[in-house]
Motif scaffolding. Structure first.
Motif, PDB file in Angstrom:
ATOM      1  N   ASN A  14       0.891  -1.130   0.067  1.00 50.43           N
ATOM      2  CA  ASN A  14       0.336   0.332   0.312  1.00 50.43           C
ATOM      3  C   ASN A  14       0.910   1.465   0.645  1.00 50.43           C
ATOM      4  OD1 ASN A  14      -2.908  -0.646   0.370  1.00 50.43           O
ATOM      5  ND2 ASN A  14      -1.300  -2.501   2.244  1.00 50.43           N
ATOM      6  N   PHE A  15       1.902   1.201  -0.713  1.00 47.07           N
ATOM      7  CA  PHE A  15       3.228   2.149  -0.679  1.00 47.07           C
ATOM      8  C   PHE A  15       2.386   3.761  -1.108  1.00 47.07           C
ATOM      9  CE2 PHE A  15       5.760   5.062  -2.915  1.00 47.07           C
ATOM     10  CZ  PHE A  15       6.996   4.768  -1.545  1.00 47.07           C
ATOM     11  N   GLY A  16       1.229   3.822  -2.086  1.00 48.45           N
ATOM     12  CA  GLY A  16       1.058   5.523  -1.826  1.00 48.45           C
ATOM     13  C   GLY A  16      -0.182   5.758  -1.270  1.00 48.45           C
ATOM     14  N   LYS A  17      -0.573   4.539  -0.351  1.00 49.70           N
ATOM     15  CA  LYS A  17      -1.278   4.816   0.918  1.00 49.70           C
ATOM     16  C   LYS A  17      -0.242   5.990   2.271  1.00 49.70           C
ATOM     17  CE  LYS A  17      -3.095   2.854   3.968  1.00 49.70           C
ATOM     18  NZ  LYS A  17      -4.028   1.603   5.131  1.00 49.70           N
ATOM     19  N   TYR A  18       1.133   4.936   2.236  1.00 52.98           N
ATOM     20  CA  TYR A  18       1.584   5.823   2.734  1.00 52.98           C
ATOM     21  C   TYR A  18       2.342   7.029   2.461  1.00 52.98           C
ATOM     22  CZ  TYR A  18       0.313   1.340   5.765  1.00 52.98           C
ATOM     23  OH  TYR A  18      -0.368   0.284   6.685  1.00 52.98           O
ATOM     24  N   LEU A  19       3.107   6.715   2.030  1.00 50.34           N
ATOM     25  CA  LEU A  19       3.877   8.017   0.678  1.00 50.34           C
ATOM     26  C   LEU A  19       1.863   9.185   1.394  1.00 50.34           C
ATOM     27  CD1 LEU A  19       5.820   8.861  -1.024  1.00 50.34           C
ATOM     28  CD2 LEU A  19       4.040   8.645  -2.703  1.00 50.34           C
ATOM     29  N   LYS A  20       0.840   9.198   1.302  1.00 49.13           N
ATOM     30  CA  LYS A  20       0.062  10.124   1.855  1.00 49.13           C
ATOM     31  C   LYS A  20      -0.092  10.828   2.837  1.00 49.13           C
ATOM     32  CE  LYS A  20      -4.808  11.613   0.793  1.00 49.13           C
ATOM     33  NZ  LYS A  20      -4.494  12.720   0.187  1.00 49.13           N
ATOM     34  N   SER A  76     -10.677  13.328   4.115  1.00 48.27           N
ATOM     35  CA  SER A  76      -9.500  12.309   3.469  1.00 48.27           C
ATOM     36  C   SER A  76     -10.251  10.983   2.788  1.00 48.27           C
ATOM     37  CB  SER A  76      -8.375  11.940   4.908  1.00 48.27           C
ATOM     38  OG  SER A  76      -8.060  10.878   4.878  1.00 48.27           O
ATOM     39  N   ASP A  77      -9.426  10.018   1.860  1.00 47.97           N
ATOM     40  CA  ASP A  77      -9.752   9.133   1.809  1.00 47.97           C
ATOM     41  C   ASP A  77      -9.297   7.977   2.263  1.00 47.97           C
ATOM     42  OD1 ASP A  77      -7.530   9.360   0.671  1.00 47.97           O
ATOM     43  OD2 ASP A  77      -7.959   8.920  -1.359  1.00 47.97           O
ATOM     44  N   LEU A  78      -9.110   8.212   3.620  1.00 46.75           N
ATOM     45  CA  LEU A  78      -8.235   7.330   4.683  1.00 46.75           C
ATOM     46  C   LEU A  78      -8.433   6.501   5.729  1.00 46.75           C
ATOM     47  CD1 LEU A  78      -4.642   8.400   4.444  1.00 46.75           C
ATOM     48  CD2 LEU A  78      -5.112   6.854   2.864  1.00 46.75           C
ATOM     49  N   ARG A  79      -8.464   5.827   6.129  1.00 47.12           N
ATOM     50  CA  ARG A  79      -9.538   5.481   6.855  1.00 47.12           C
ATOM     51  C   ARG A  79      -8.849   5.471   8.452  1.00 47.12           C
ATOM     52  NH1 ARG A  79     -10.079  -0.626   6.288  1.00 47.12           N
ATOM     53  NH2 ARG A  79     -11.608  -0.527   8.496  1.00 47.12           N
ATOM     54  N   TYR A  80      -8.974   6.632   9.412  1.00 49.42           N
ATOM     55  CA  TYR A  80      -8.463   6.654  10.650  1.00 49.42           C
ATOM     56  C   TYR A  80      -9.385   6.205  11.775  1.00 49.42           C
ATOM     57  CZ  TYR A  80      -5.703   9.917   8.165  1.00 49.42           C
ATOM     58  OH  TYR A  80      -4.889  10.604   7.630  1.00 49.42           O
ATOM     59  N   ASP A  84      -7.849   8.485  22.682  1.00 49.57           N
ATOM     60  CA  ASP A  84      -7.329   8.956  23.729  1.00 49.57           C
ATOM     61  C   ASP A  84      -6.634  10.502  22.860  1.00 49.57           C
ATOM     62  OD1 ASP A  84      -8.876   7.566  25.662  1.00 49.57           O
ATOM     63  OD2 ASP A  84      -6.877   6.063  25.868  1.00 49.57           O
ATOM     64  N   GLY A  85      -7.119  10.842  22.041  1.00 50.51           N
ATOM     65  CA  GLY A  85      -5.707  12.512  21.321  1.00 50.51           C
ATOM     66  C   GLY A  85      -5.287  11.561  20.657  1.00 50.51           C
ATOM     67  N   GLU A  86      -5.153  10.023  20.399  1.00 47.81           N
ATOM     68  CA  GLU A  86      -3.658   9.422  19.565  1.00 47.81           C
ATOM     69  C   GLU A  86      -4.682   8.750  18.155  1.00 47.81           C
ATOM     70  OE1 GLU A  86      -0.364   7.591  22.540  1.00 47.81           O
ATOM     71  OE2 GLU A  86      -1.618   6.454  21.816  1.00 47.81           O
ATOM     72  N   VAL A  87      -4.215   9.186  16.964  1.00 52.09           N
ATOM     73  CA  VAL A  87      -4.464   9.081  15.564  1.00 52.09           C
ATOM     74  C   VAL A  87      -3.846   7.767  14.896  1.00 52.09           C
ATOM     75  CG1 VAL A  87      -5.578   9.573  12.928  1.00 52.09           C
ATOM     76  CG2 VAL A  87      -5.361  11.259  14.740  1.00 52.09           C
ATOM     77  N   TYR A  88      -4.963   7.150  14.712  1.00 48.11           N
ATOM     78  CA  TYR A  88      -4.705   5.580  13.856  1.00 48.11           C
ATOM     79  C   TYR A  88      -5.039   5.548  12.931  1.00 48.11           C
ATOM     80  CZ  TYR A  88      -3.389   4.880  18.822  1.00 48.11           C
ATOM     81  OH  TYR A  88      -3.137   4.529  20.538  1.00 48.11           O
ATOM     82  N   CYS A  89      -3.757   5.478  11.434  1.00 50.28           N
ATOM     83  CA  CYS A  89      -4.445   4.714  10.219  1.00 50.28           C
ATOM     84  C   CYS A  89      -4.892   3.350   9.655  1.00 50.28           C
ATOM     85  CB  CYS A  89      -3.494   5.358   9.582  1.00 50.28           C
ATOM     86  SG  CYS A  89      -4.299   5.421   7.368  1.00 50.28           S
ATOM     87  N   LEU A  90      -5.519   3.213   9.548  1.00 52.25           N
ATOM     88  CA  LEU A  90      -5.810   1.415   8.695  1.00 52.25           C
ATOM     89  C   LEU A  90      -5.633   1.083   7.990  1.00 52.25           C
ATOM     90  CD1 LEU A  90      -9.763   1.655  10.880  1.00 52.25           C
ATOM     91  CD2 LEU A  90      -7.492   1.318  12.027  1.00 52.25           C
ATOM     92  N   ALA A  91      -4.531   0.218   8.624  1.00 51.76           N
ATOM     93  CA  ALA A  91      -3.992  -0.658   7.353  1.00 51.76           C
ATOM     94  C   ALA A  91      -4.965  -2.042   6.809  1.00 51.76           C
ATOM     95  CB  ALA A  91      -2.679  -1.949   7.518  1.00 51.76           C
ATOM     96  N   ALA A  92      -4.562  -2.299   4.801  1.00 49.46           N
ATOM     97  CA  ALA A  92      -4.981  -2.878   4.046  1.00 49.46           C
ATOM     98  C   ALA A  92      -5.449  -4.156   5.055  1.00 49.46           C
ATOM     99  CB  ALA A  92      -5.236  -2.799   2.874  1.00 49.46           C
ATOM    100  N   PRO A  93      -6.603  -4.906   5.400  1.00 51.54           N
ATOM    101  CA  PRO A  93      -6.736  -6.442   6.072  1.00 51.54           C
ATOM    102  C   PRO A  93      -6.410  -6.924   5.093  1.00 51.54           C
ATOM    103  CG  PRO A  93      -8.874  -5.778   5.267  1.00 51.54           C
ATOM    104  CD  PRO A  93      -8.395  -4.200   4.569  1.00 51.54           C
ATOM    105  N   SER A 122     -17.256  -3.072   9.005  1.00 49.72           N
ATOM    106  CA  SER A 122     -16.322  -1.259   9.151  1.00 49.72           C
ATOM    107  C   SER A 122     -16.432  -1.341   7.103  1.00 49.72           C
ATOM    108  CB  SER A 122     -15.341  -1.665   9.261  1.00 49.72           C
ATOM    109  OG  SER A 122     -14.328  -2.436   9.398  1.00 49.72           O
ATOM    110  N   PRO A 123     -16.380  -0.108   6.810  1.00 48.46           N
ATOM    111  CA  PRO A 123     -15.983   0.697   7.531  1.00 48.46           C
ATOM    112  C   PRO A 123     -17.725   1.748   8.012  1.00 48.46           C
ATOM    113  CG  PRO A 123     -15.354   1.540   5.183  1.00 48.46           C
ATOM    114  CD  PRO A 123     -16.502   0.083   5.452  1.00 48.46           C
ATOM    115  N   PHE A 124     -17.686   1.442   8.944  1.00 45.88           N
ATOM    116  CA  PHE A 124     -18.226   2.764   9.863  1.00 45.88           C
ATOM    117  C   PHE A 124     -18.225   3.541  11.235  1.00 45.88           C
ATOM    118  CE2 PHE A 124     -22.781   2.438  12.386  1.00 45.88           C
ATOM    119  CZ  PHE A 124     -23.213   3.451  11.529  1.00 45.88           C
TER     120      PHE A 124
END
Length: 242
Positions: A14-20, A76-80, A84-93, A122-124
């Protein structure tokens, strides 16, 4: 600034996603066998989180406020997820992860058909409140909601699921087993299934009065049986096929 660590195989797939992510939000540290081996970083100031804007997007502990999180994810087209104030980007399953989700959701759909409660996948977004200044947003892999009247006119859910399922993966295992367990315990959810496709086990937590009431482990050829929904059961060999 916060730093995301991602296994090398996930970055390759998923290189494009992580480059973004590296260009807009945060550096991405690439790991192999648990060790840092490389970093994706933007060559100039990020358009969204520039040096002079750090105090706006992050507080002194490097955390983001709920309103800032909404602004970040609005277009954003990414899933987050936001815990507790921390942001996580969800990887492809992964393949096994996806199979487990499909099998569980299919079983749930069949059992709940014609009943008051409704299973969703998900995504929901699910917004869970631990306190006045601690609002969280998560996307459980599978969930069952019984307060369907709390879905607003825009299709956004403002309630608390009765049951949630998270399928463990290497990138989310620690978050699902620690942060989400704590979050679900404290926000009124009744039942939490952790499904492990590698060990082919399910850990079923039940909560009462914002505390863990019981933990049951299902493995082998067992049938995982819901505590809250009597009669709801799924065979593990169907959830985790060879």
């Amino acid at each position: 600034m916060i730093v995301m660590k991602v296994p090398s195989t996930e970055v390759q797939n998923n290189f494009g996603k992580y480059l973004k992510i590296a260009s807009e939000l945060e550096d991405v540290v690439v790991t192999r066998n648990g060790k840092d081996i490389a970093k994706l970083t933007f060559c100039e100031d990020r358009p969204m989180v520039k040096e002079e804007a750090l105090n706006y997007y992050f507080n002194r502990e490097g955390k983001m406020t709920y309103l800032e999180f909404l602004e970040l994810t609005e277009n954003s087209d990414l899933r987050y997820e936001y815990i507790d104030g921390e942001v996580y980007c969800l990887a492809a399953p992964t393949y096994r992860h996806q199979i487990a989700i499909i099998e569980i959701s299919t079983g749930f759909n069949s059992w709940f058909k014609g009943k008051k409660c409704r299973p969703l996948t998900s995504p929901f977004d699910v917004t869970l409140v631990k306190g006045k200044d601690n609002i969280n947003v998560v996307q459980p892999d599978v969930m069952v909601i019984c307060d369907t009247k709390k879905v607003d006119a825009e299709g956004k859910y403002q309630g608390v699921p009765t049951l949630v399922v998270e399928v463990l993966s290497p990138s989310t295992r620690k978050k699902d087993m620690q942060k989400k367990l704590n979050l679900y315990t404290e926000t009124g959810i009744k039942e939490y299934w952790m499904a492990d496709p590698v060990k082919k086990e399910i850990y079923l937590y039940t909560f009462e009065d914002r505390d863990i009431k019981d933990l049951k482990v299902f493995a082998g050829n067992m049938t995982v049986e819901s505590i809250h929904f009597k009669g709801l059961g799924l065979r593990l060999p169907e959830i985790f096929p060879e």
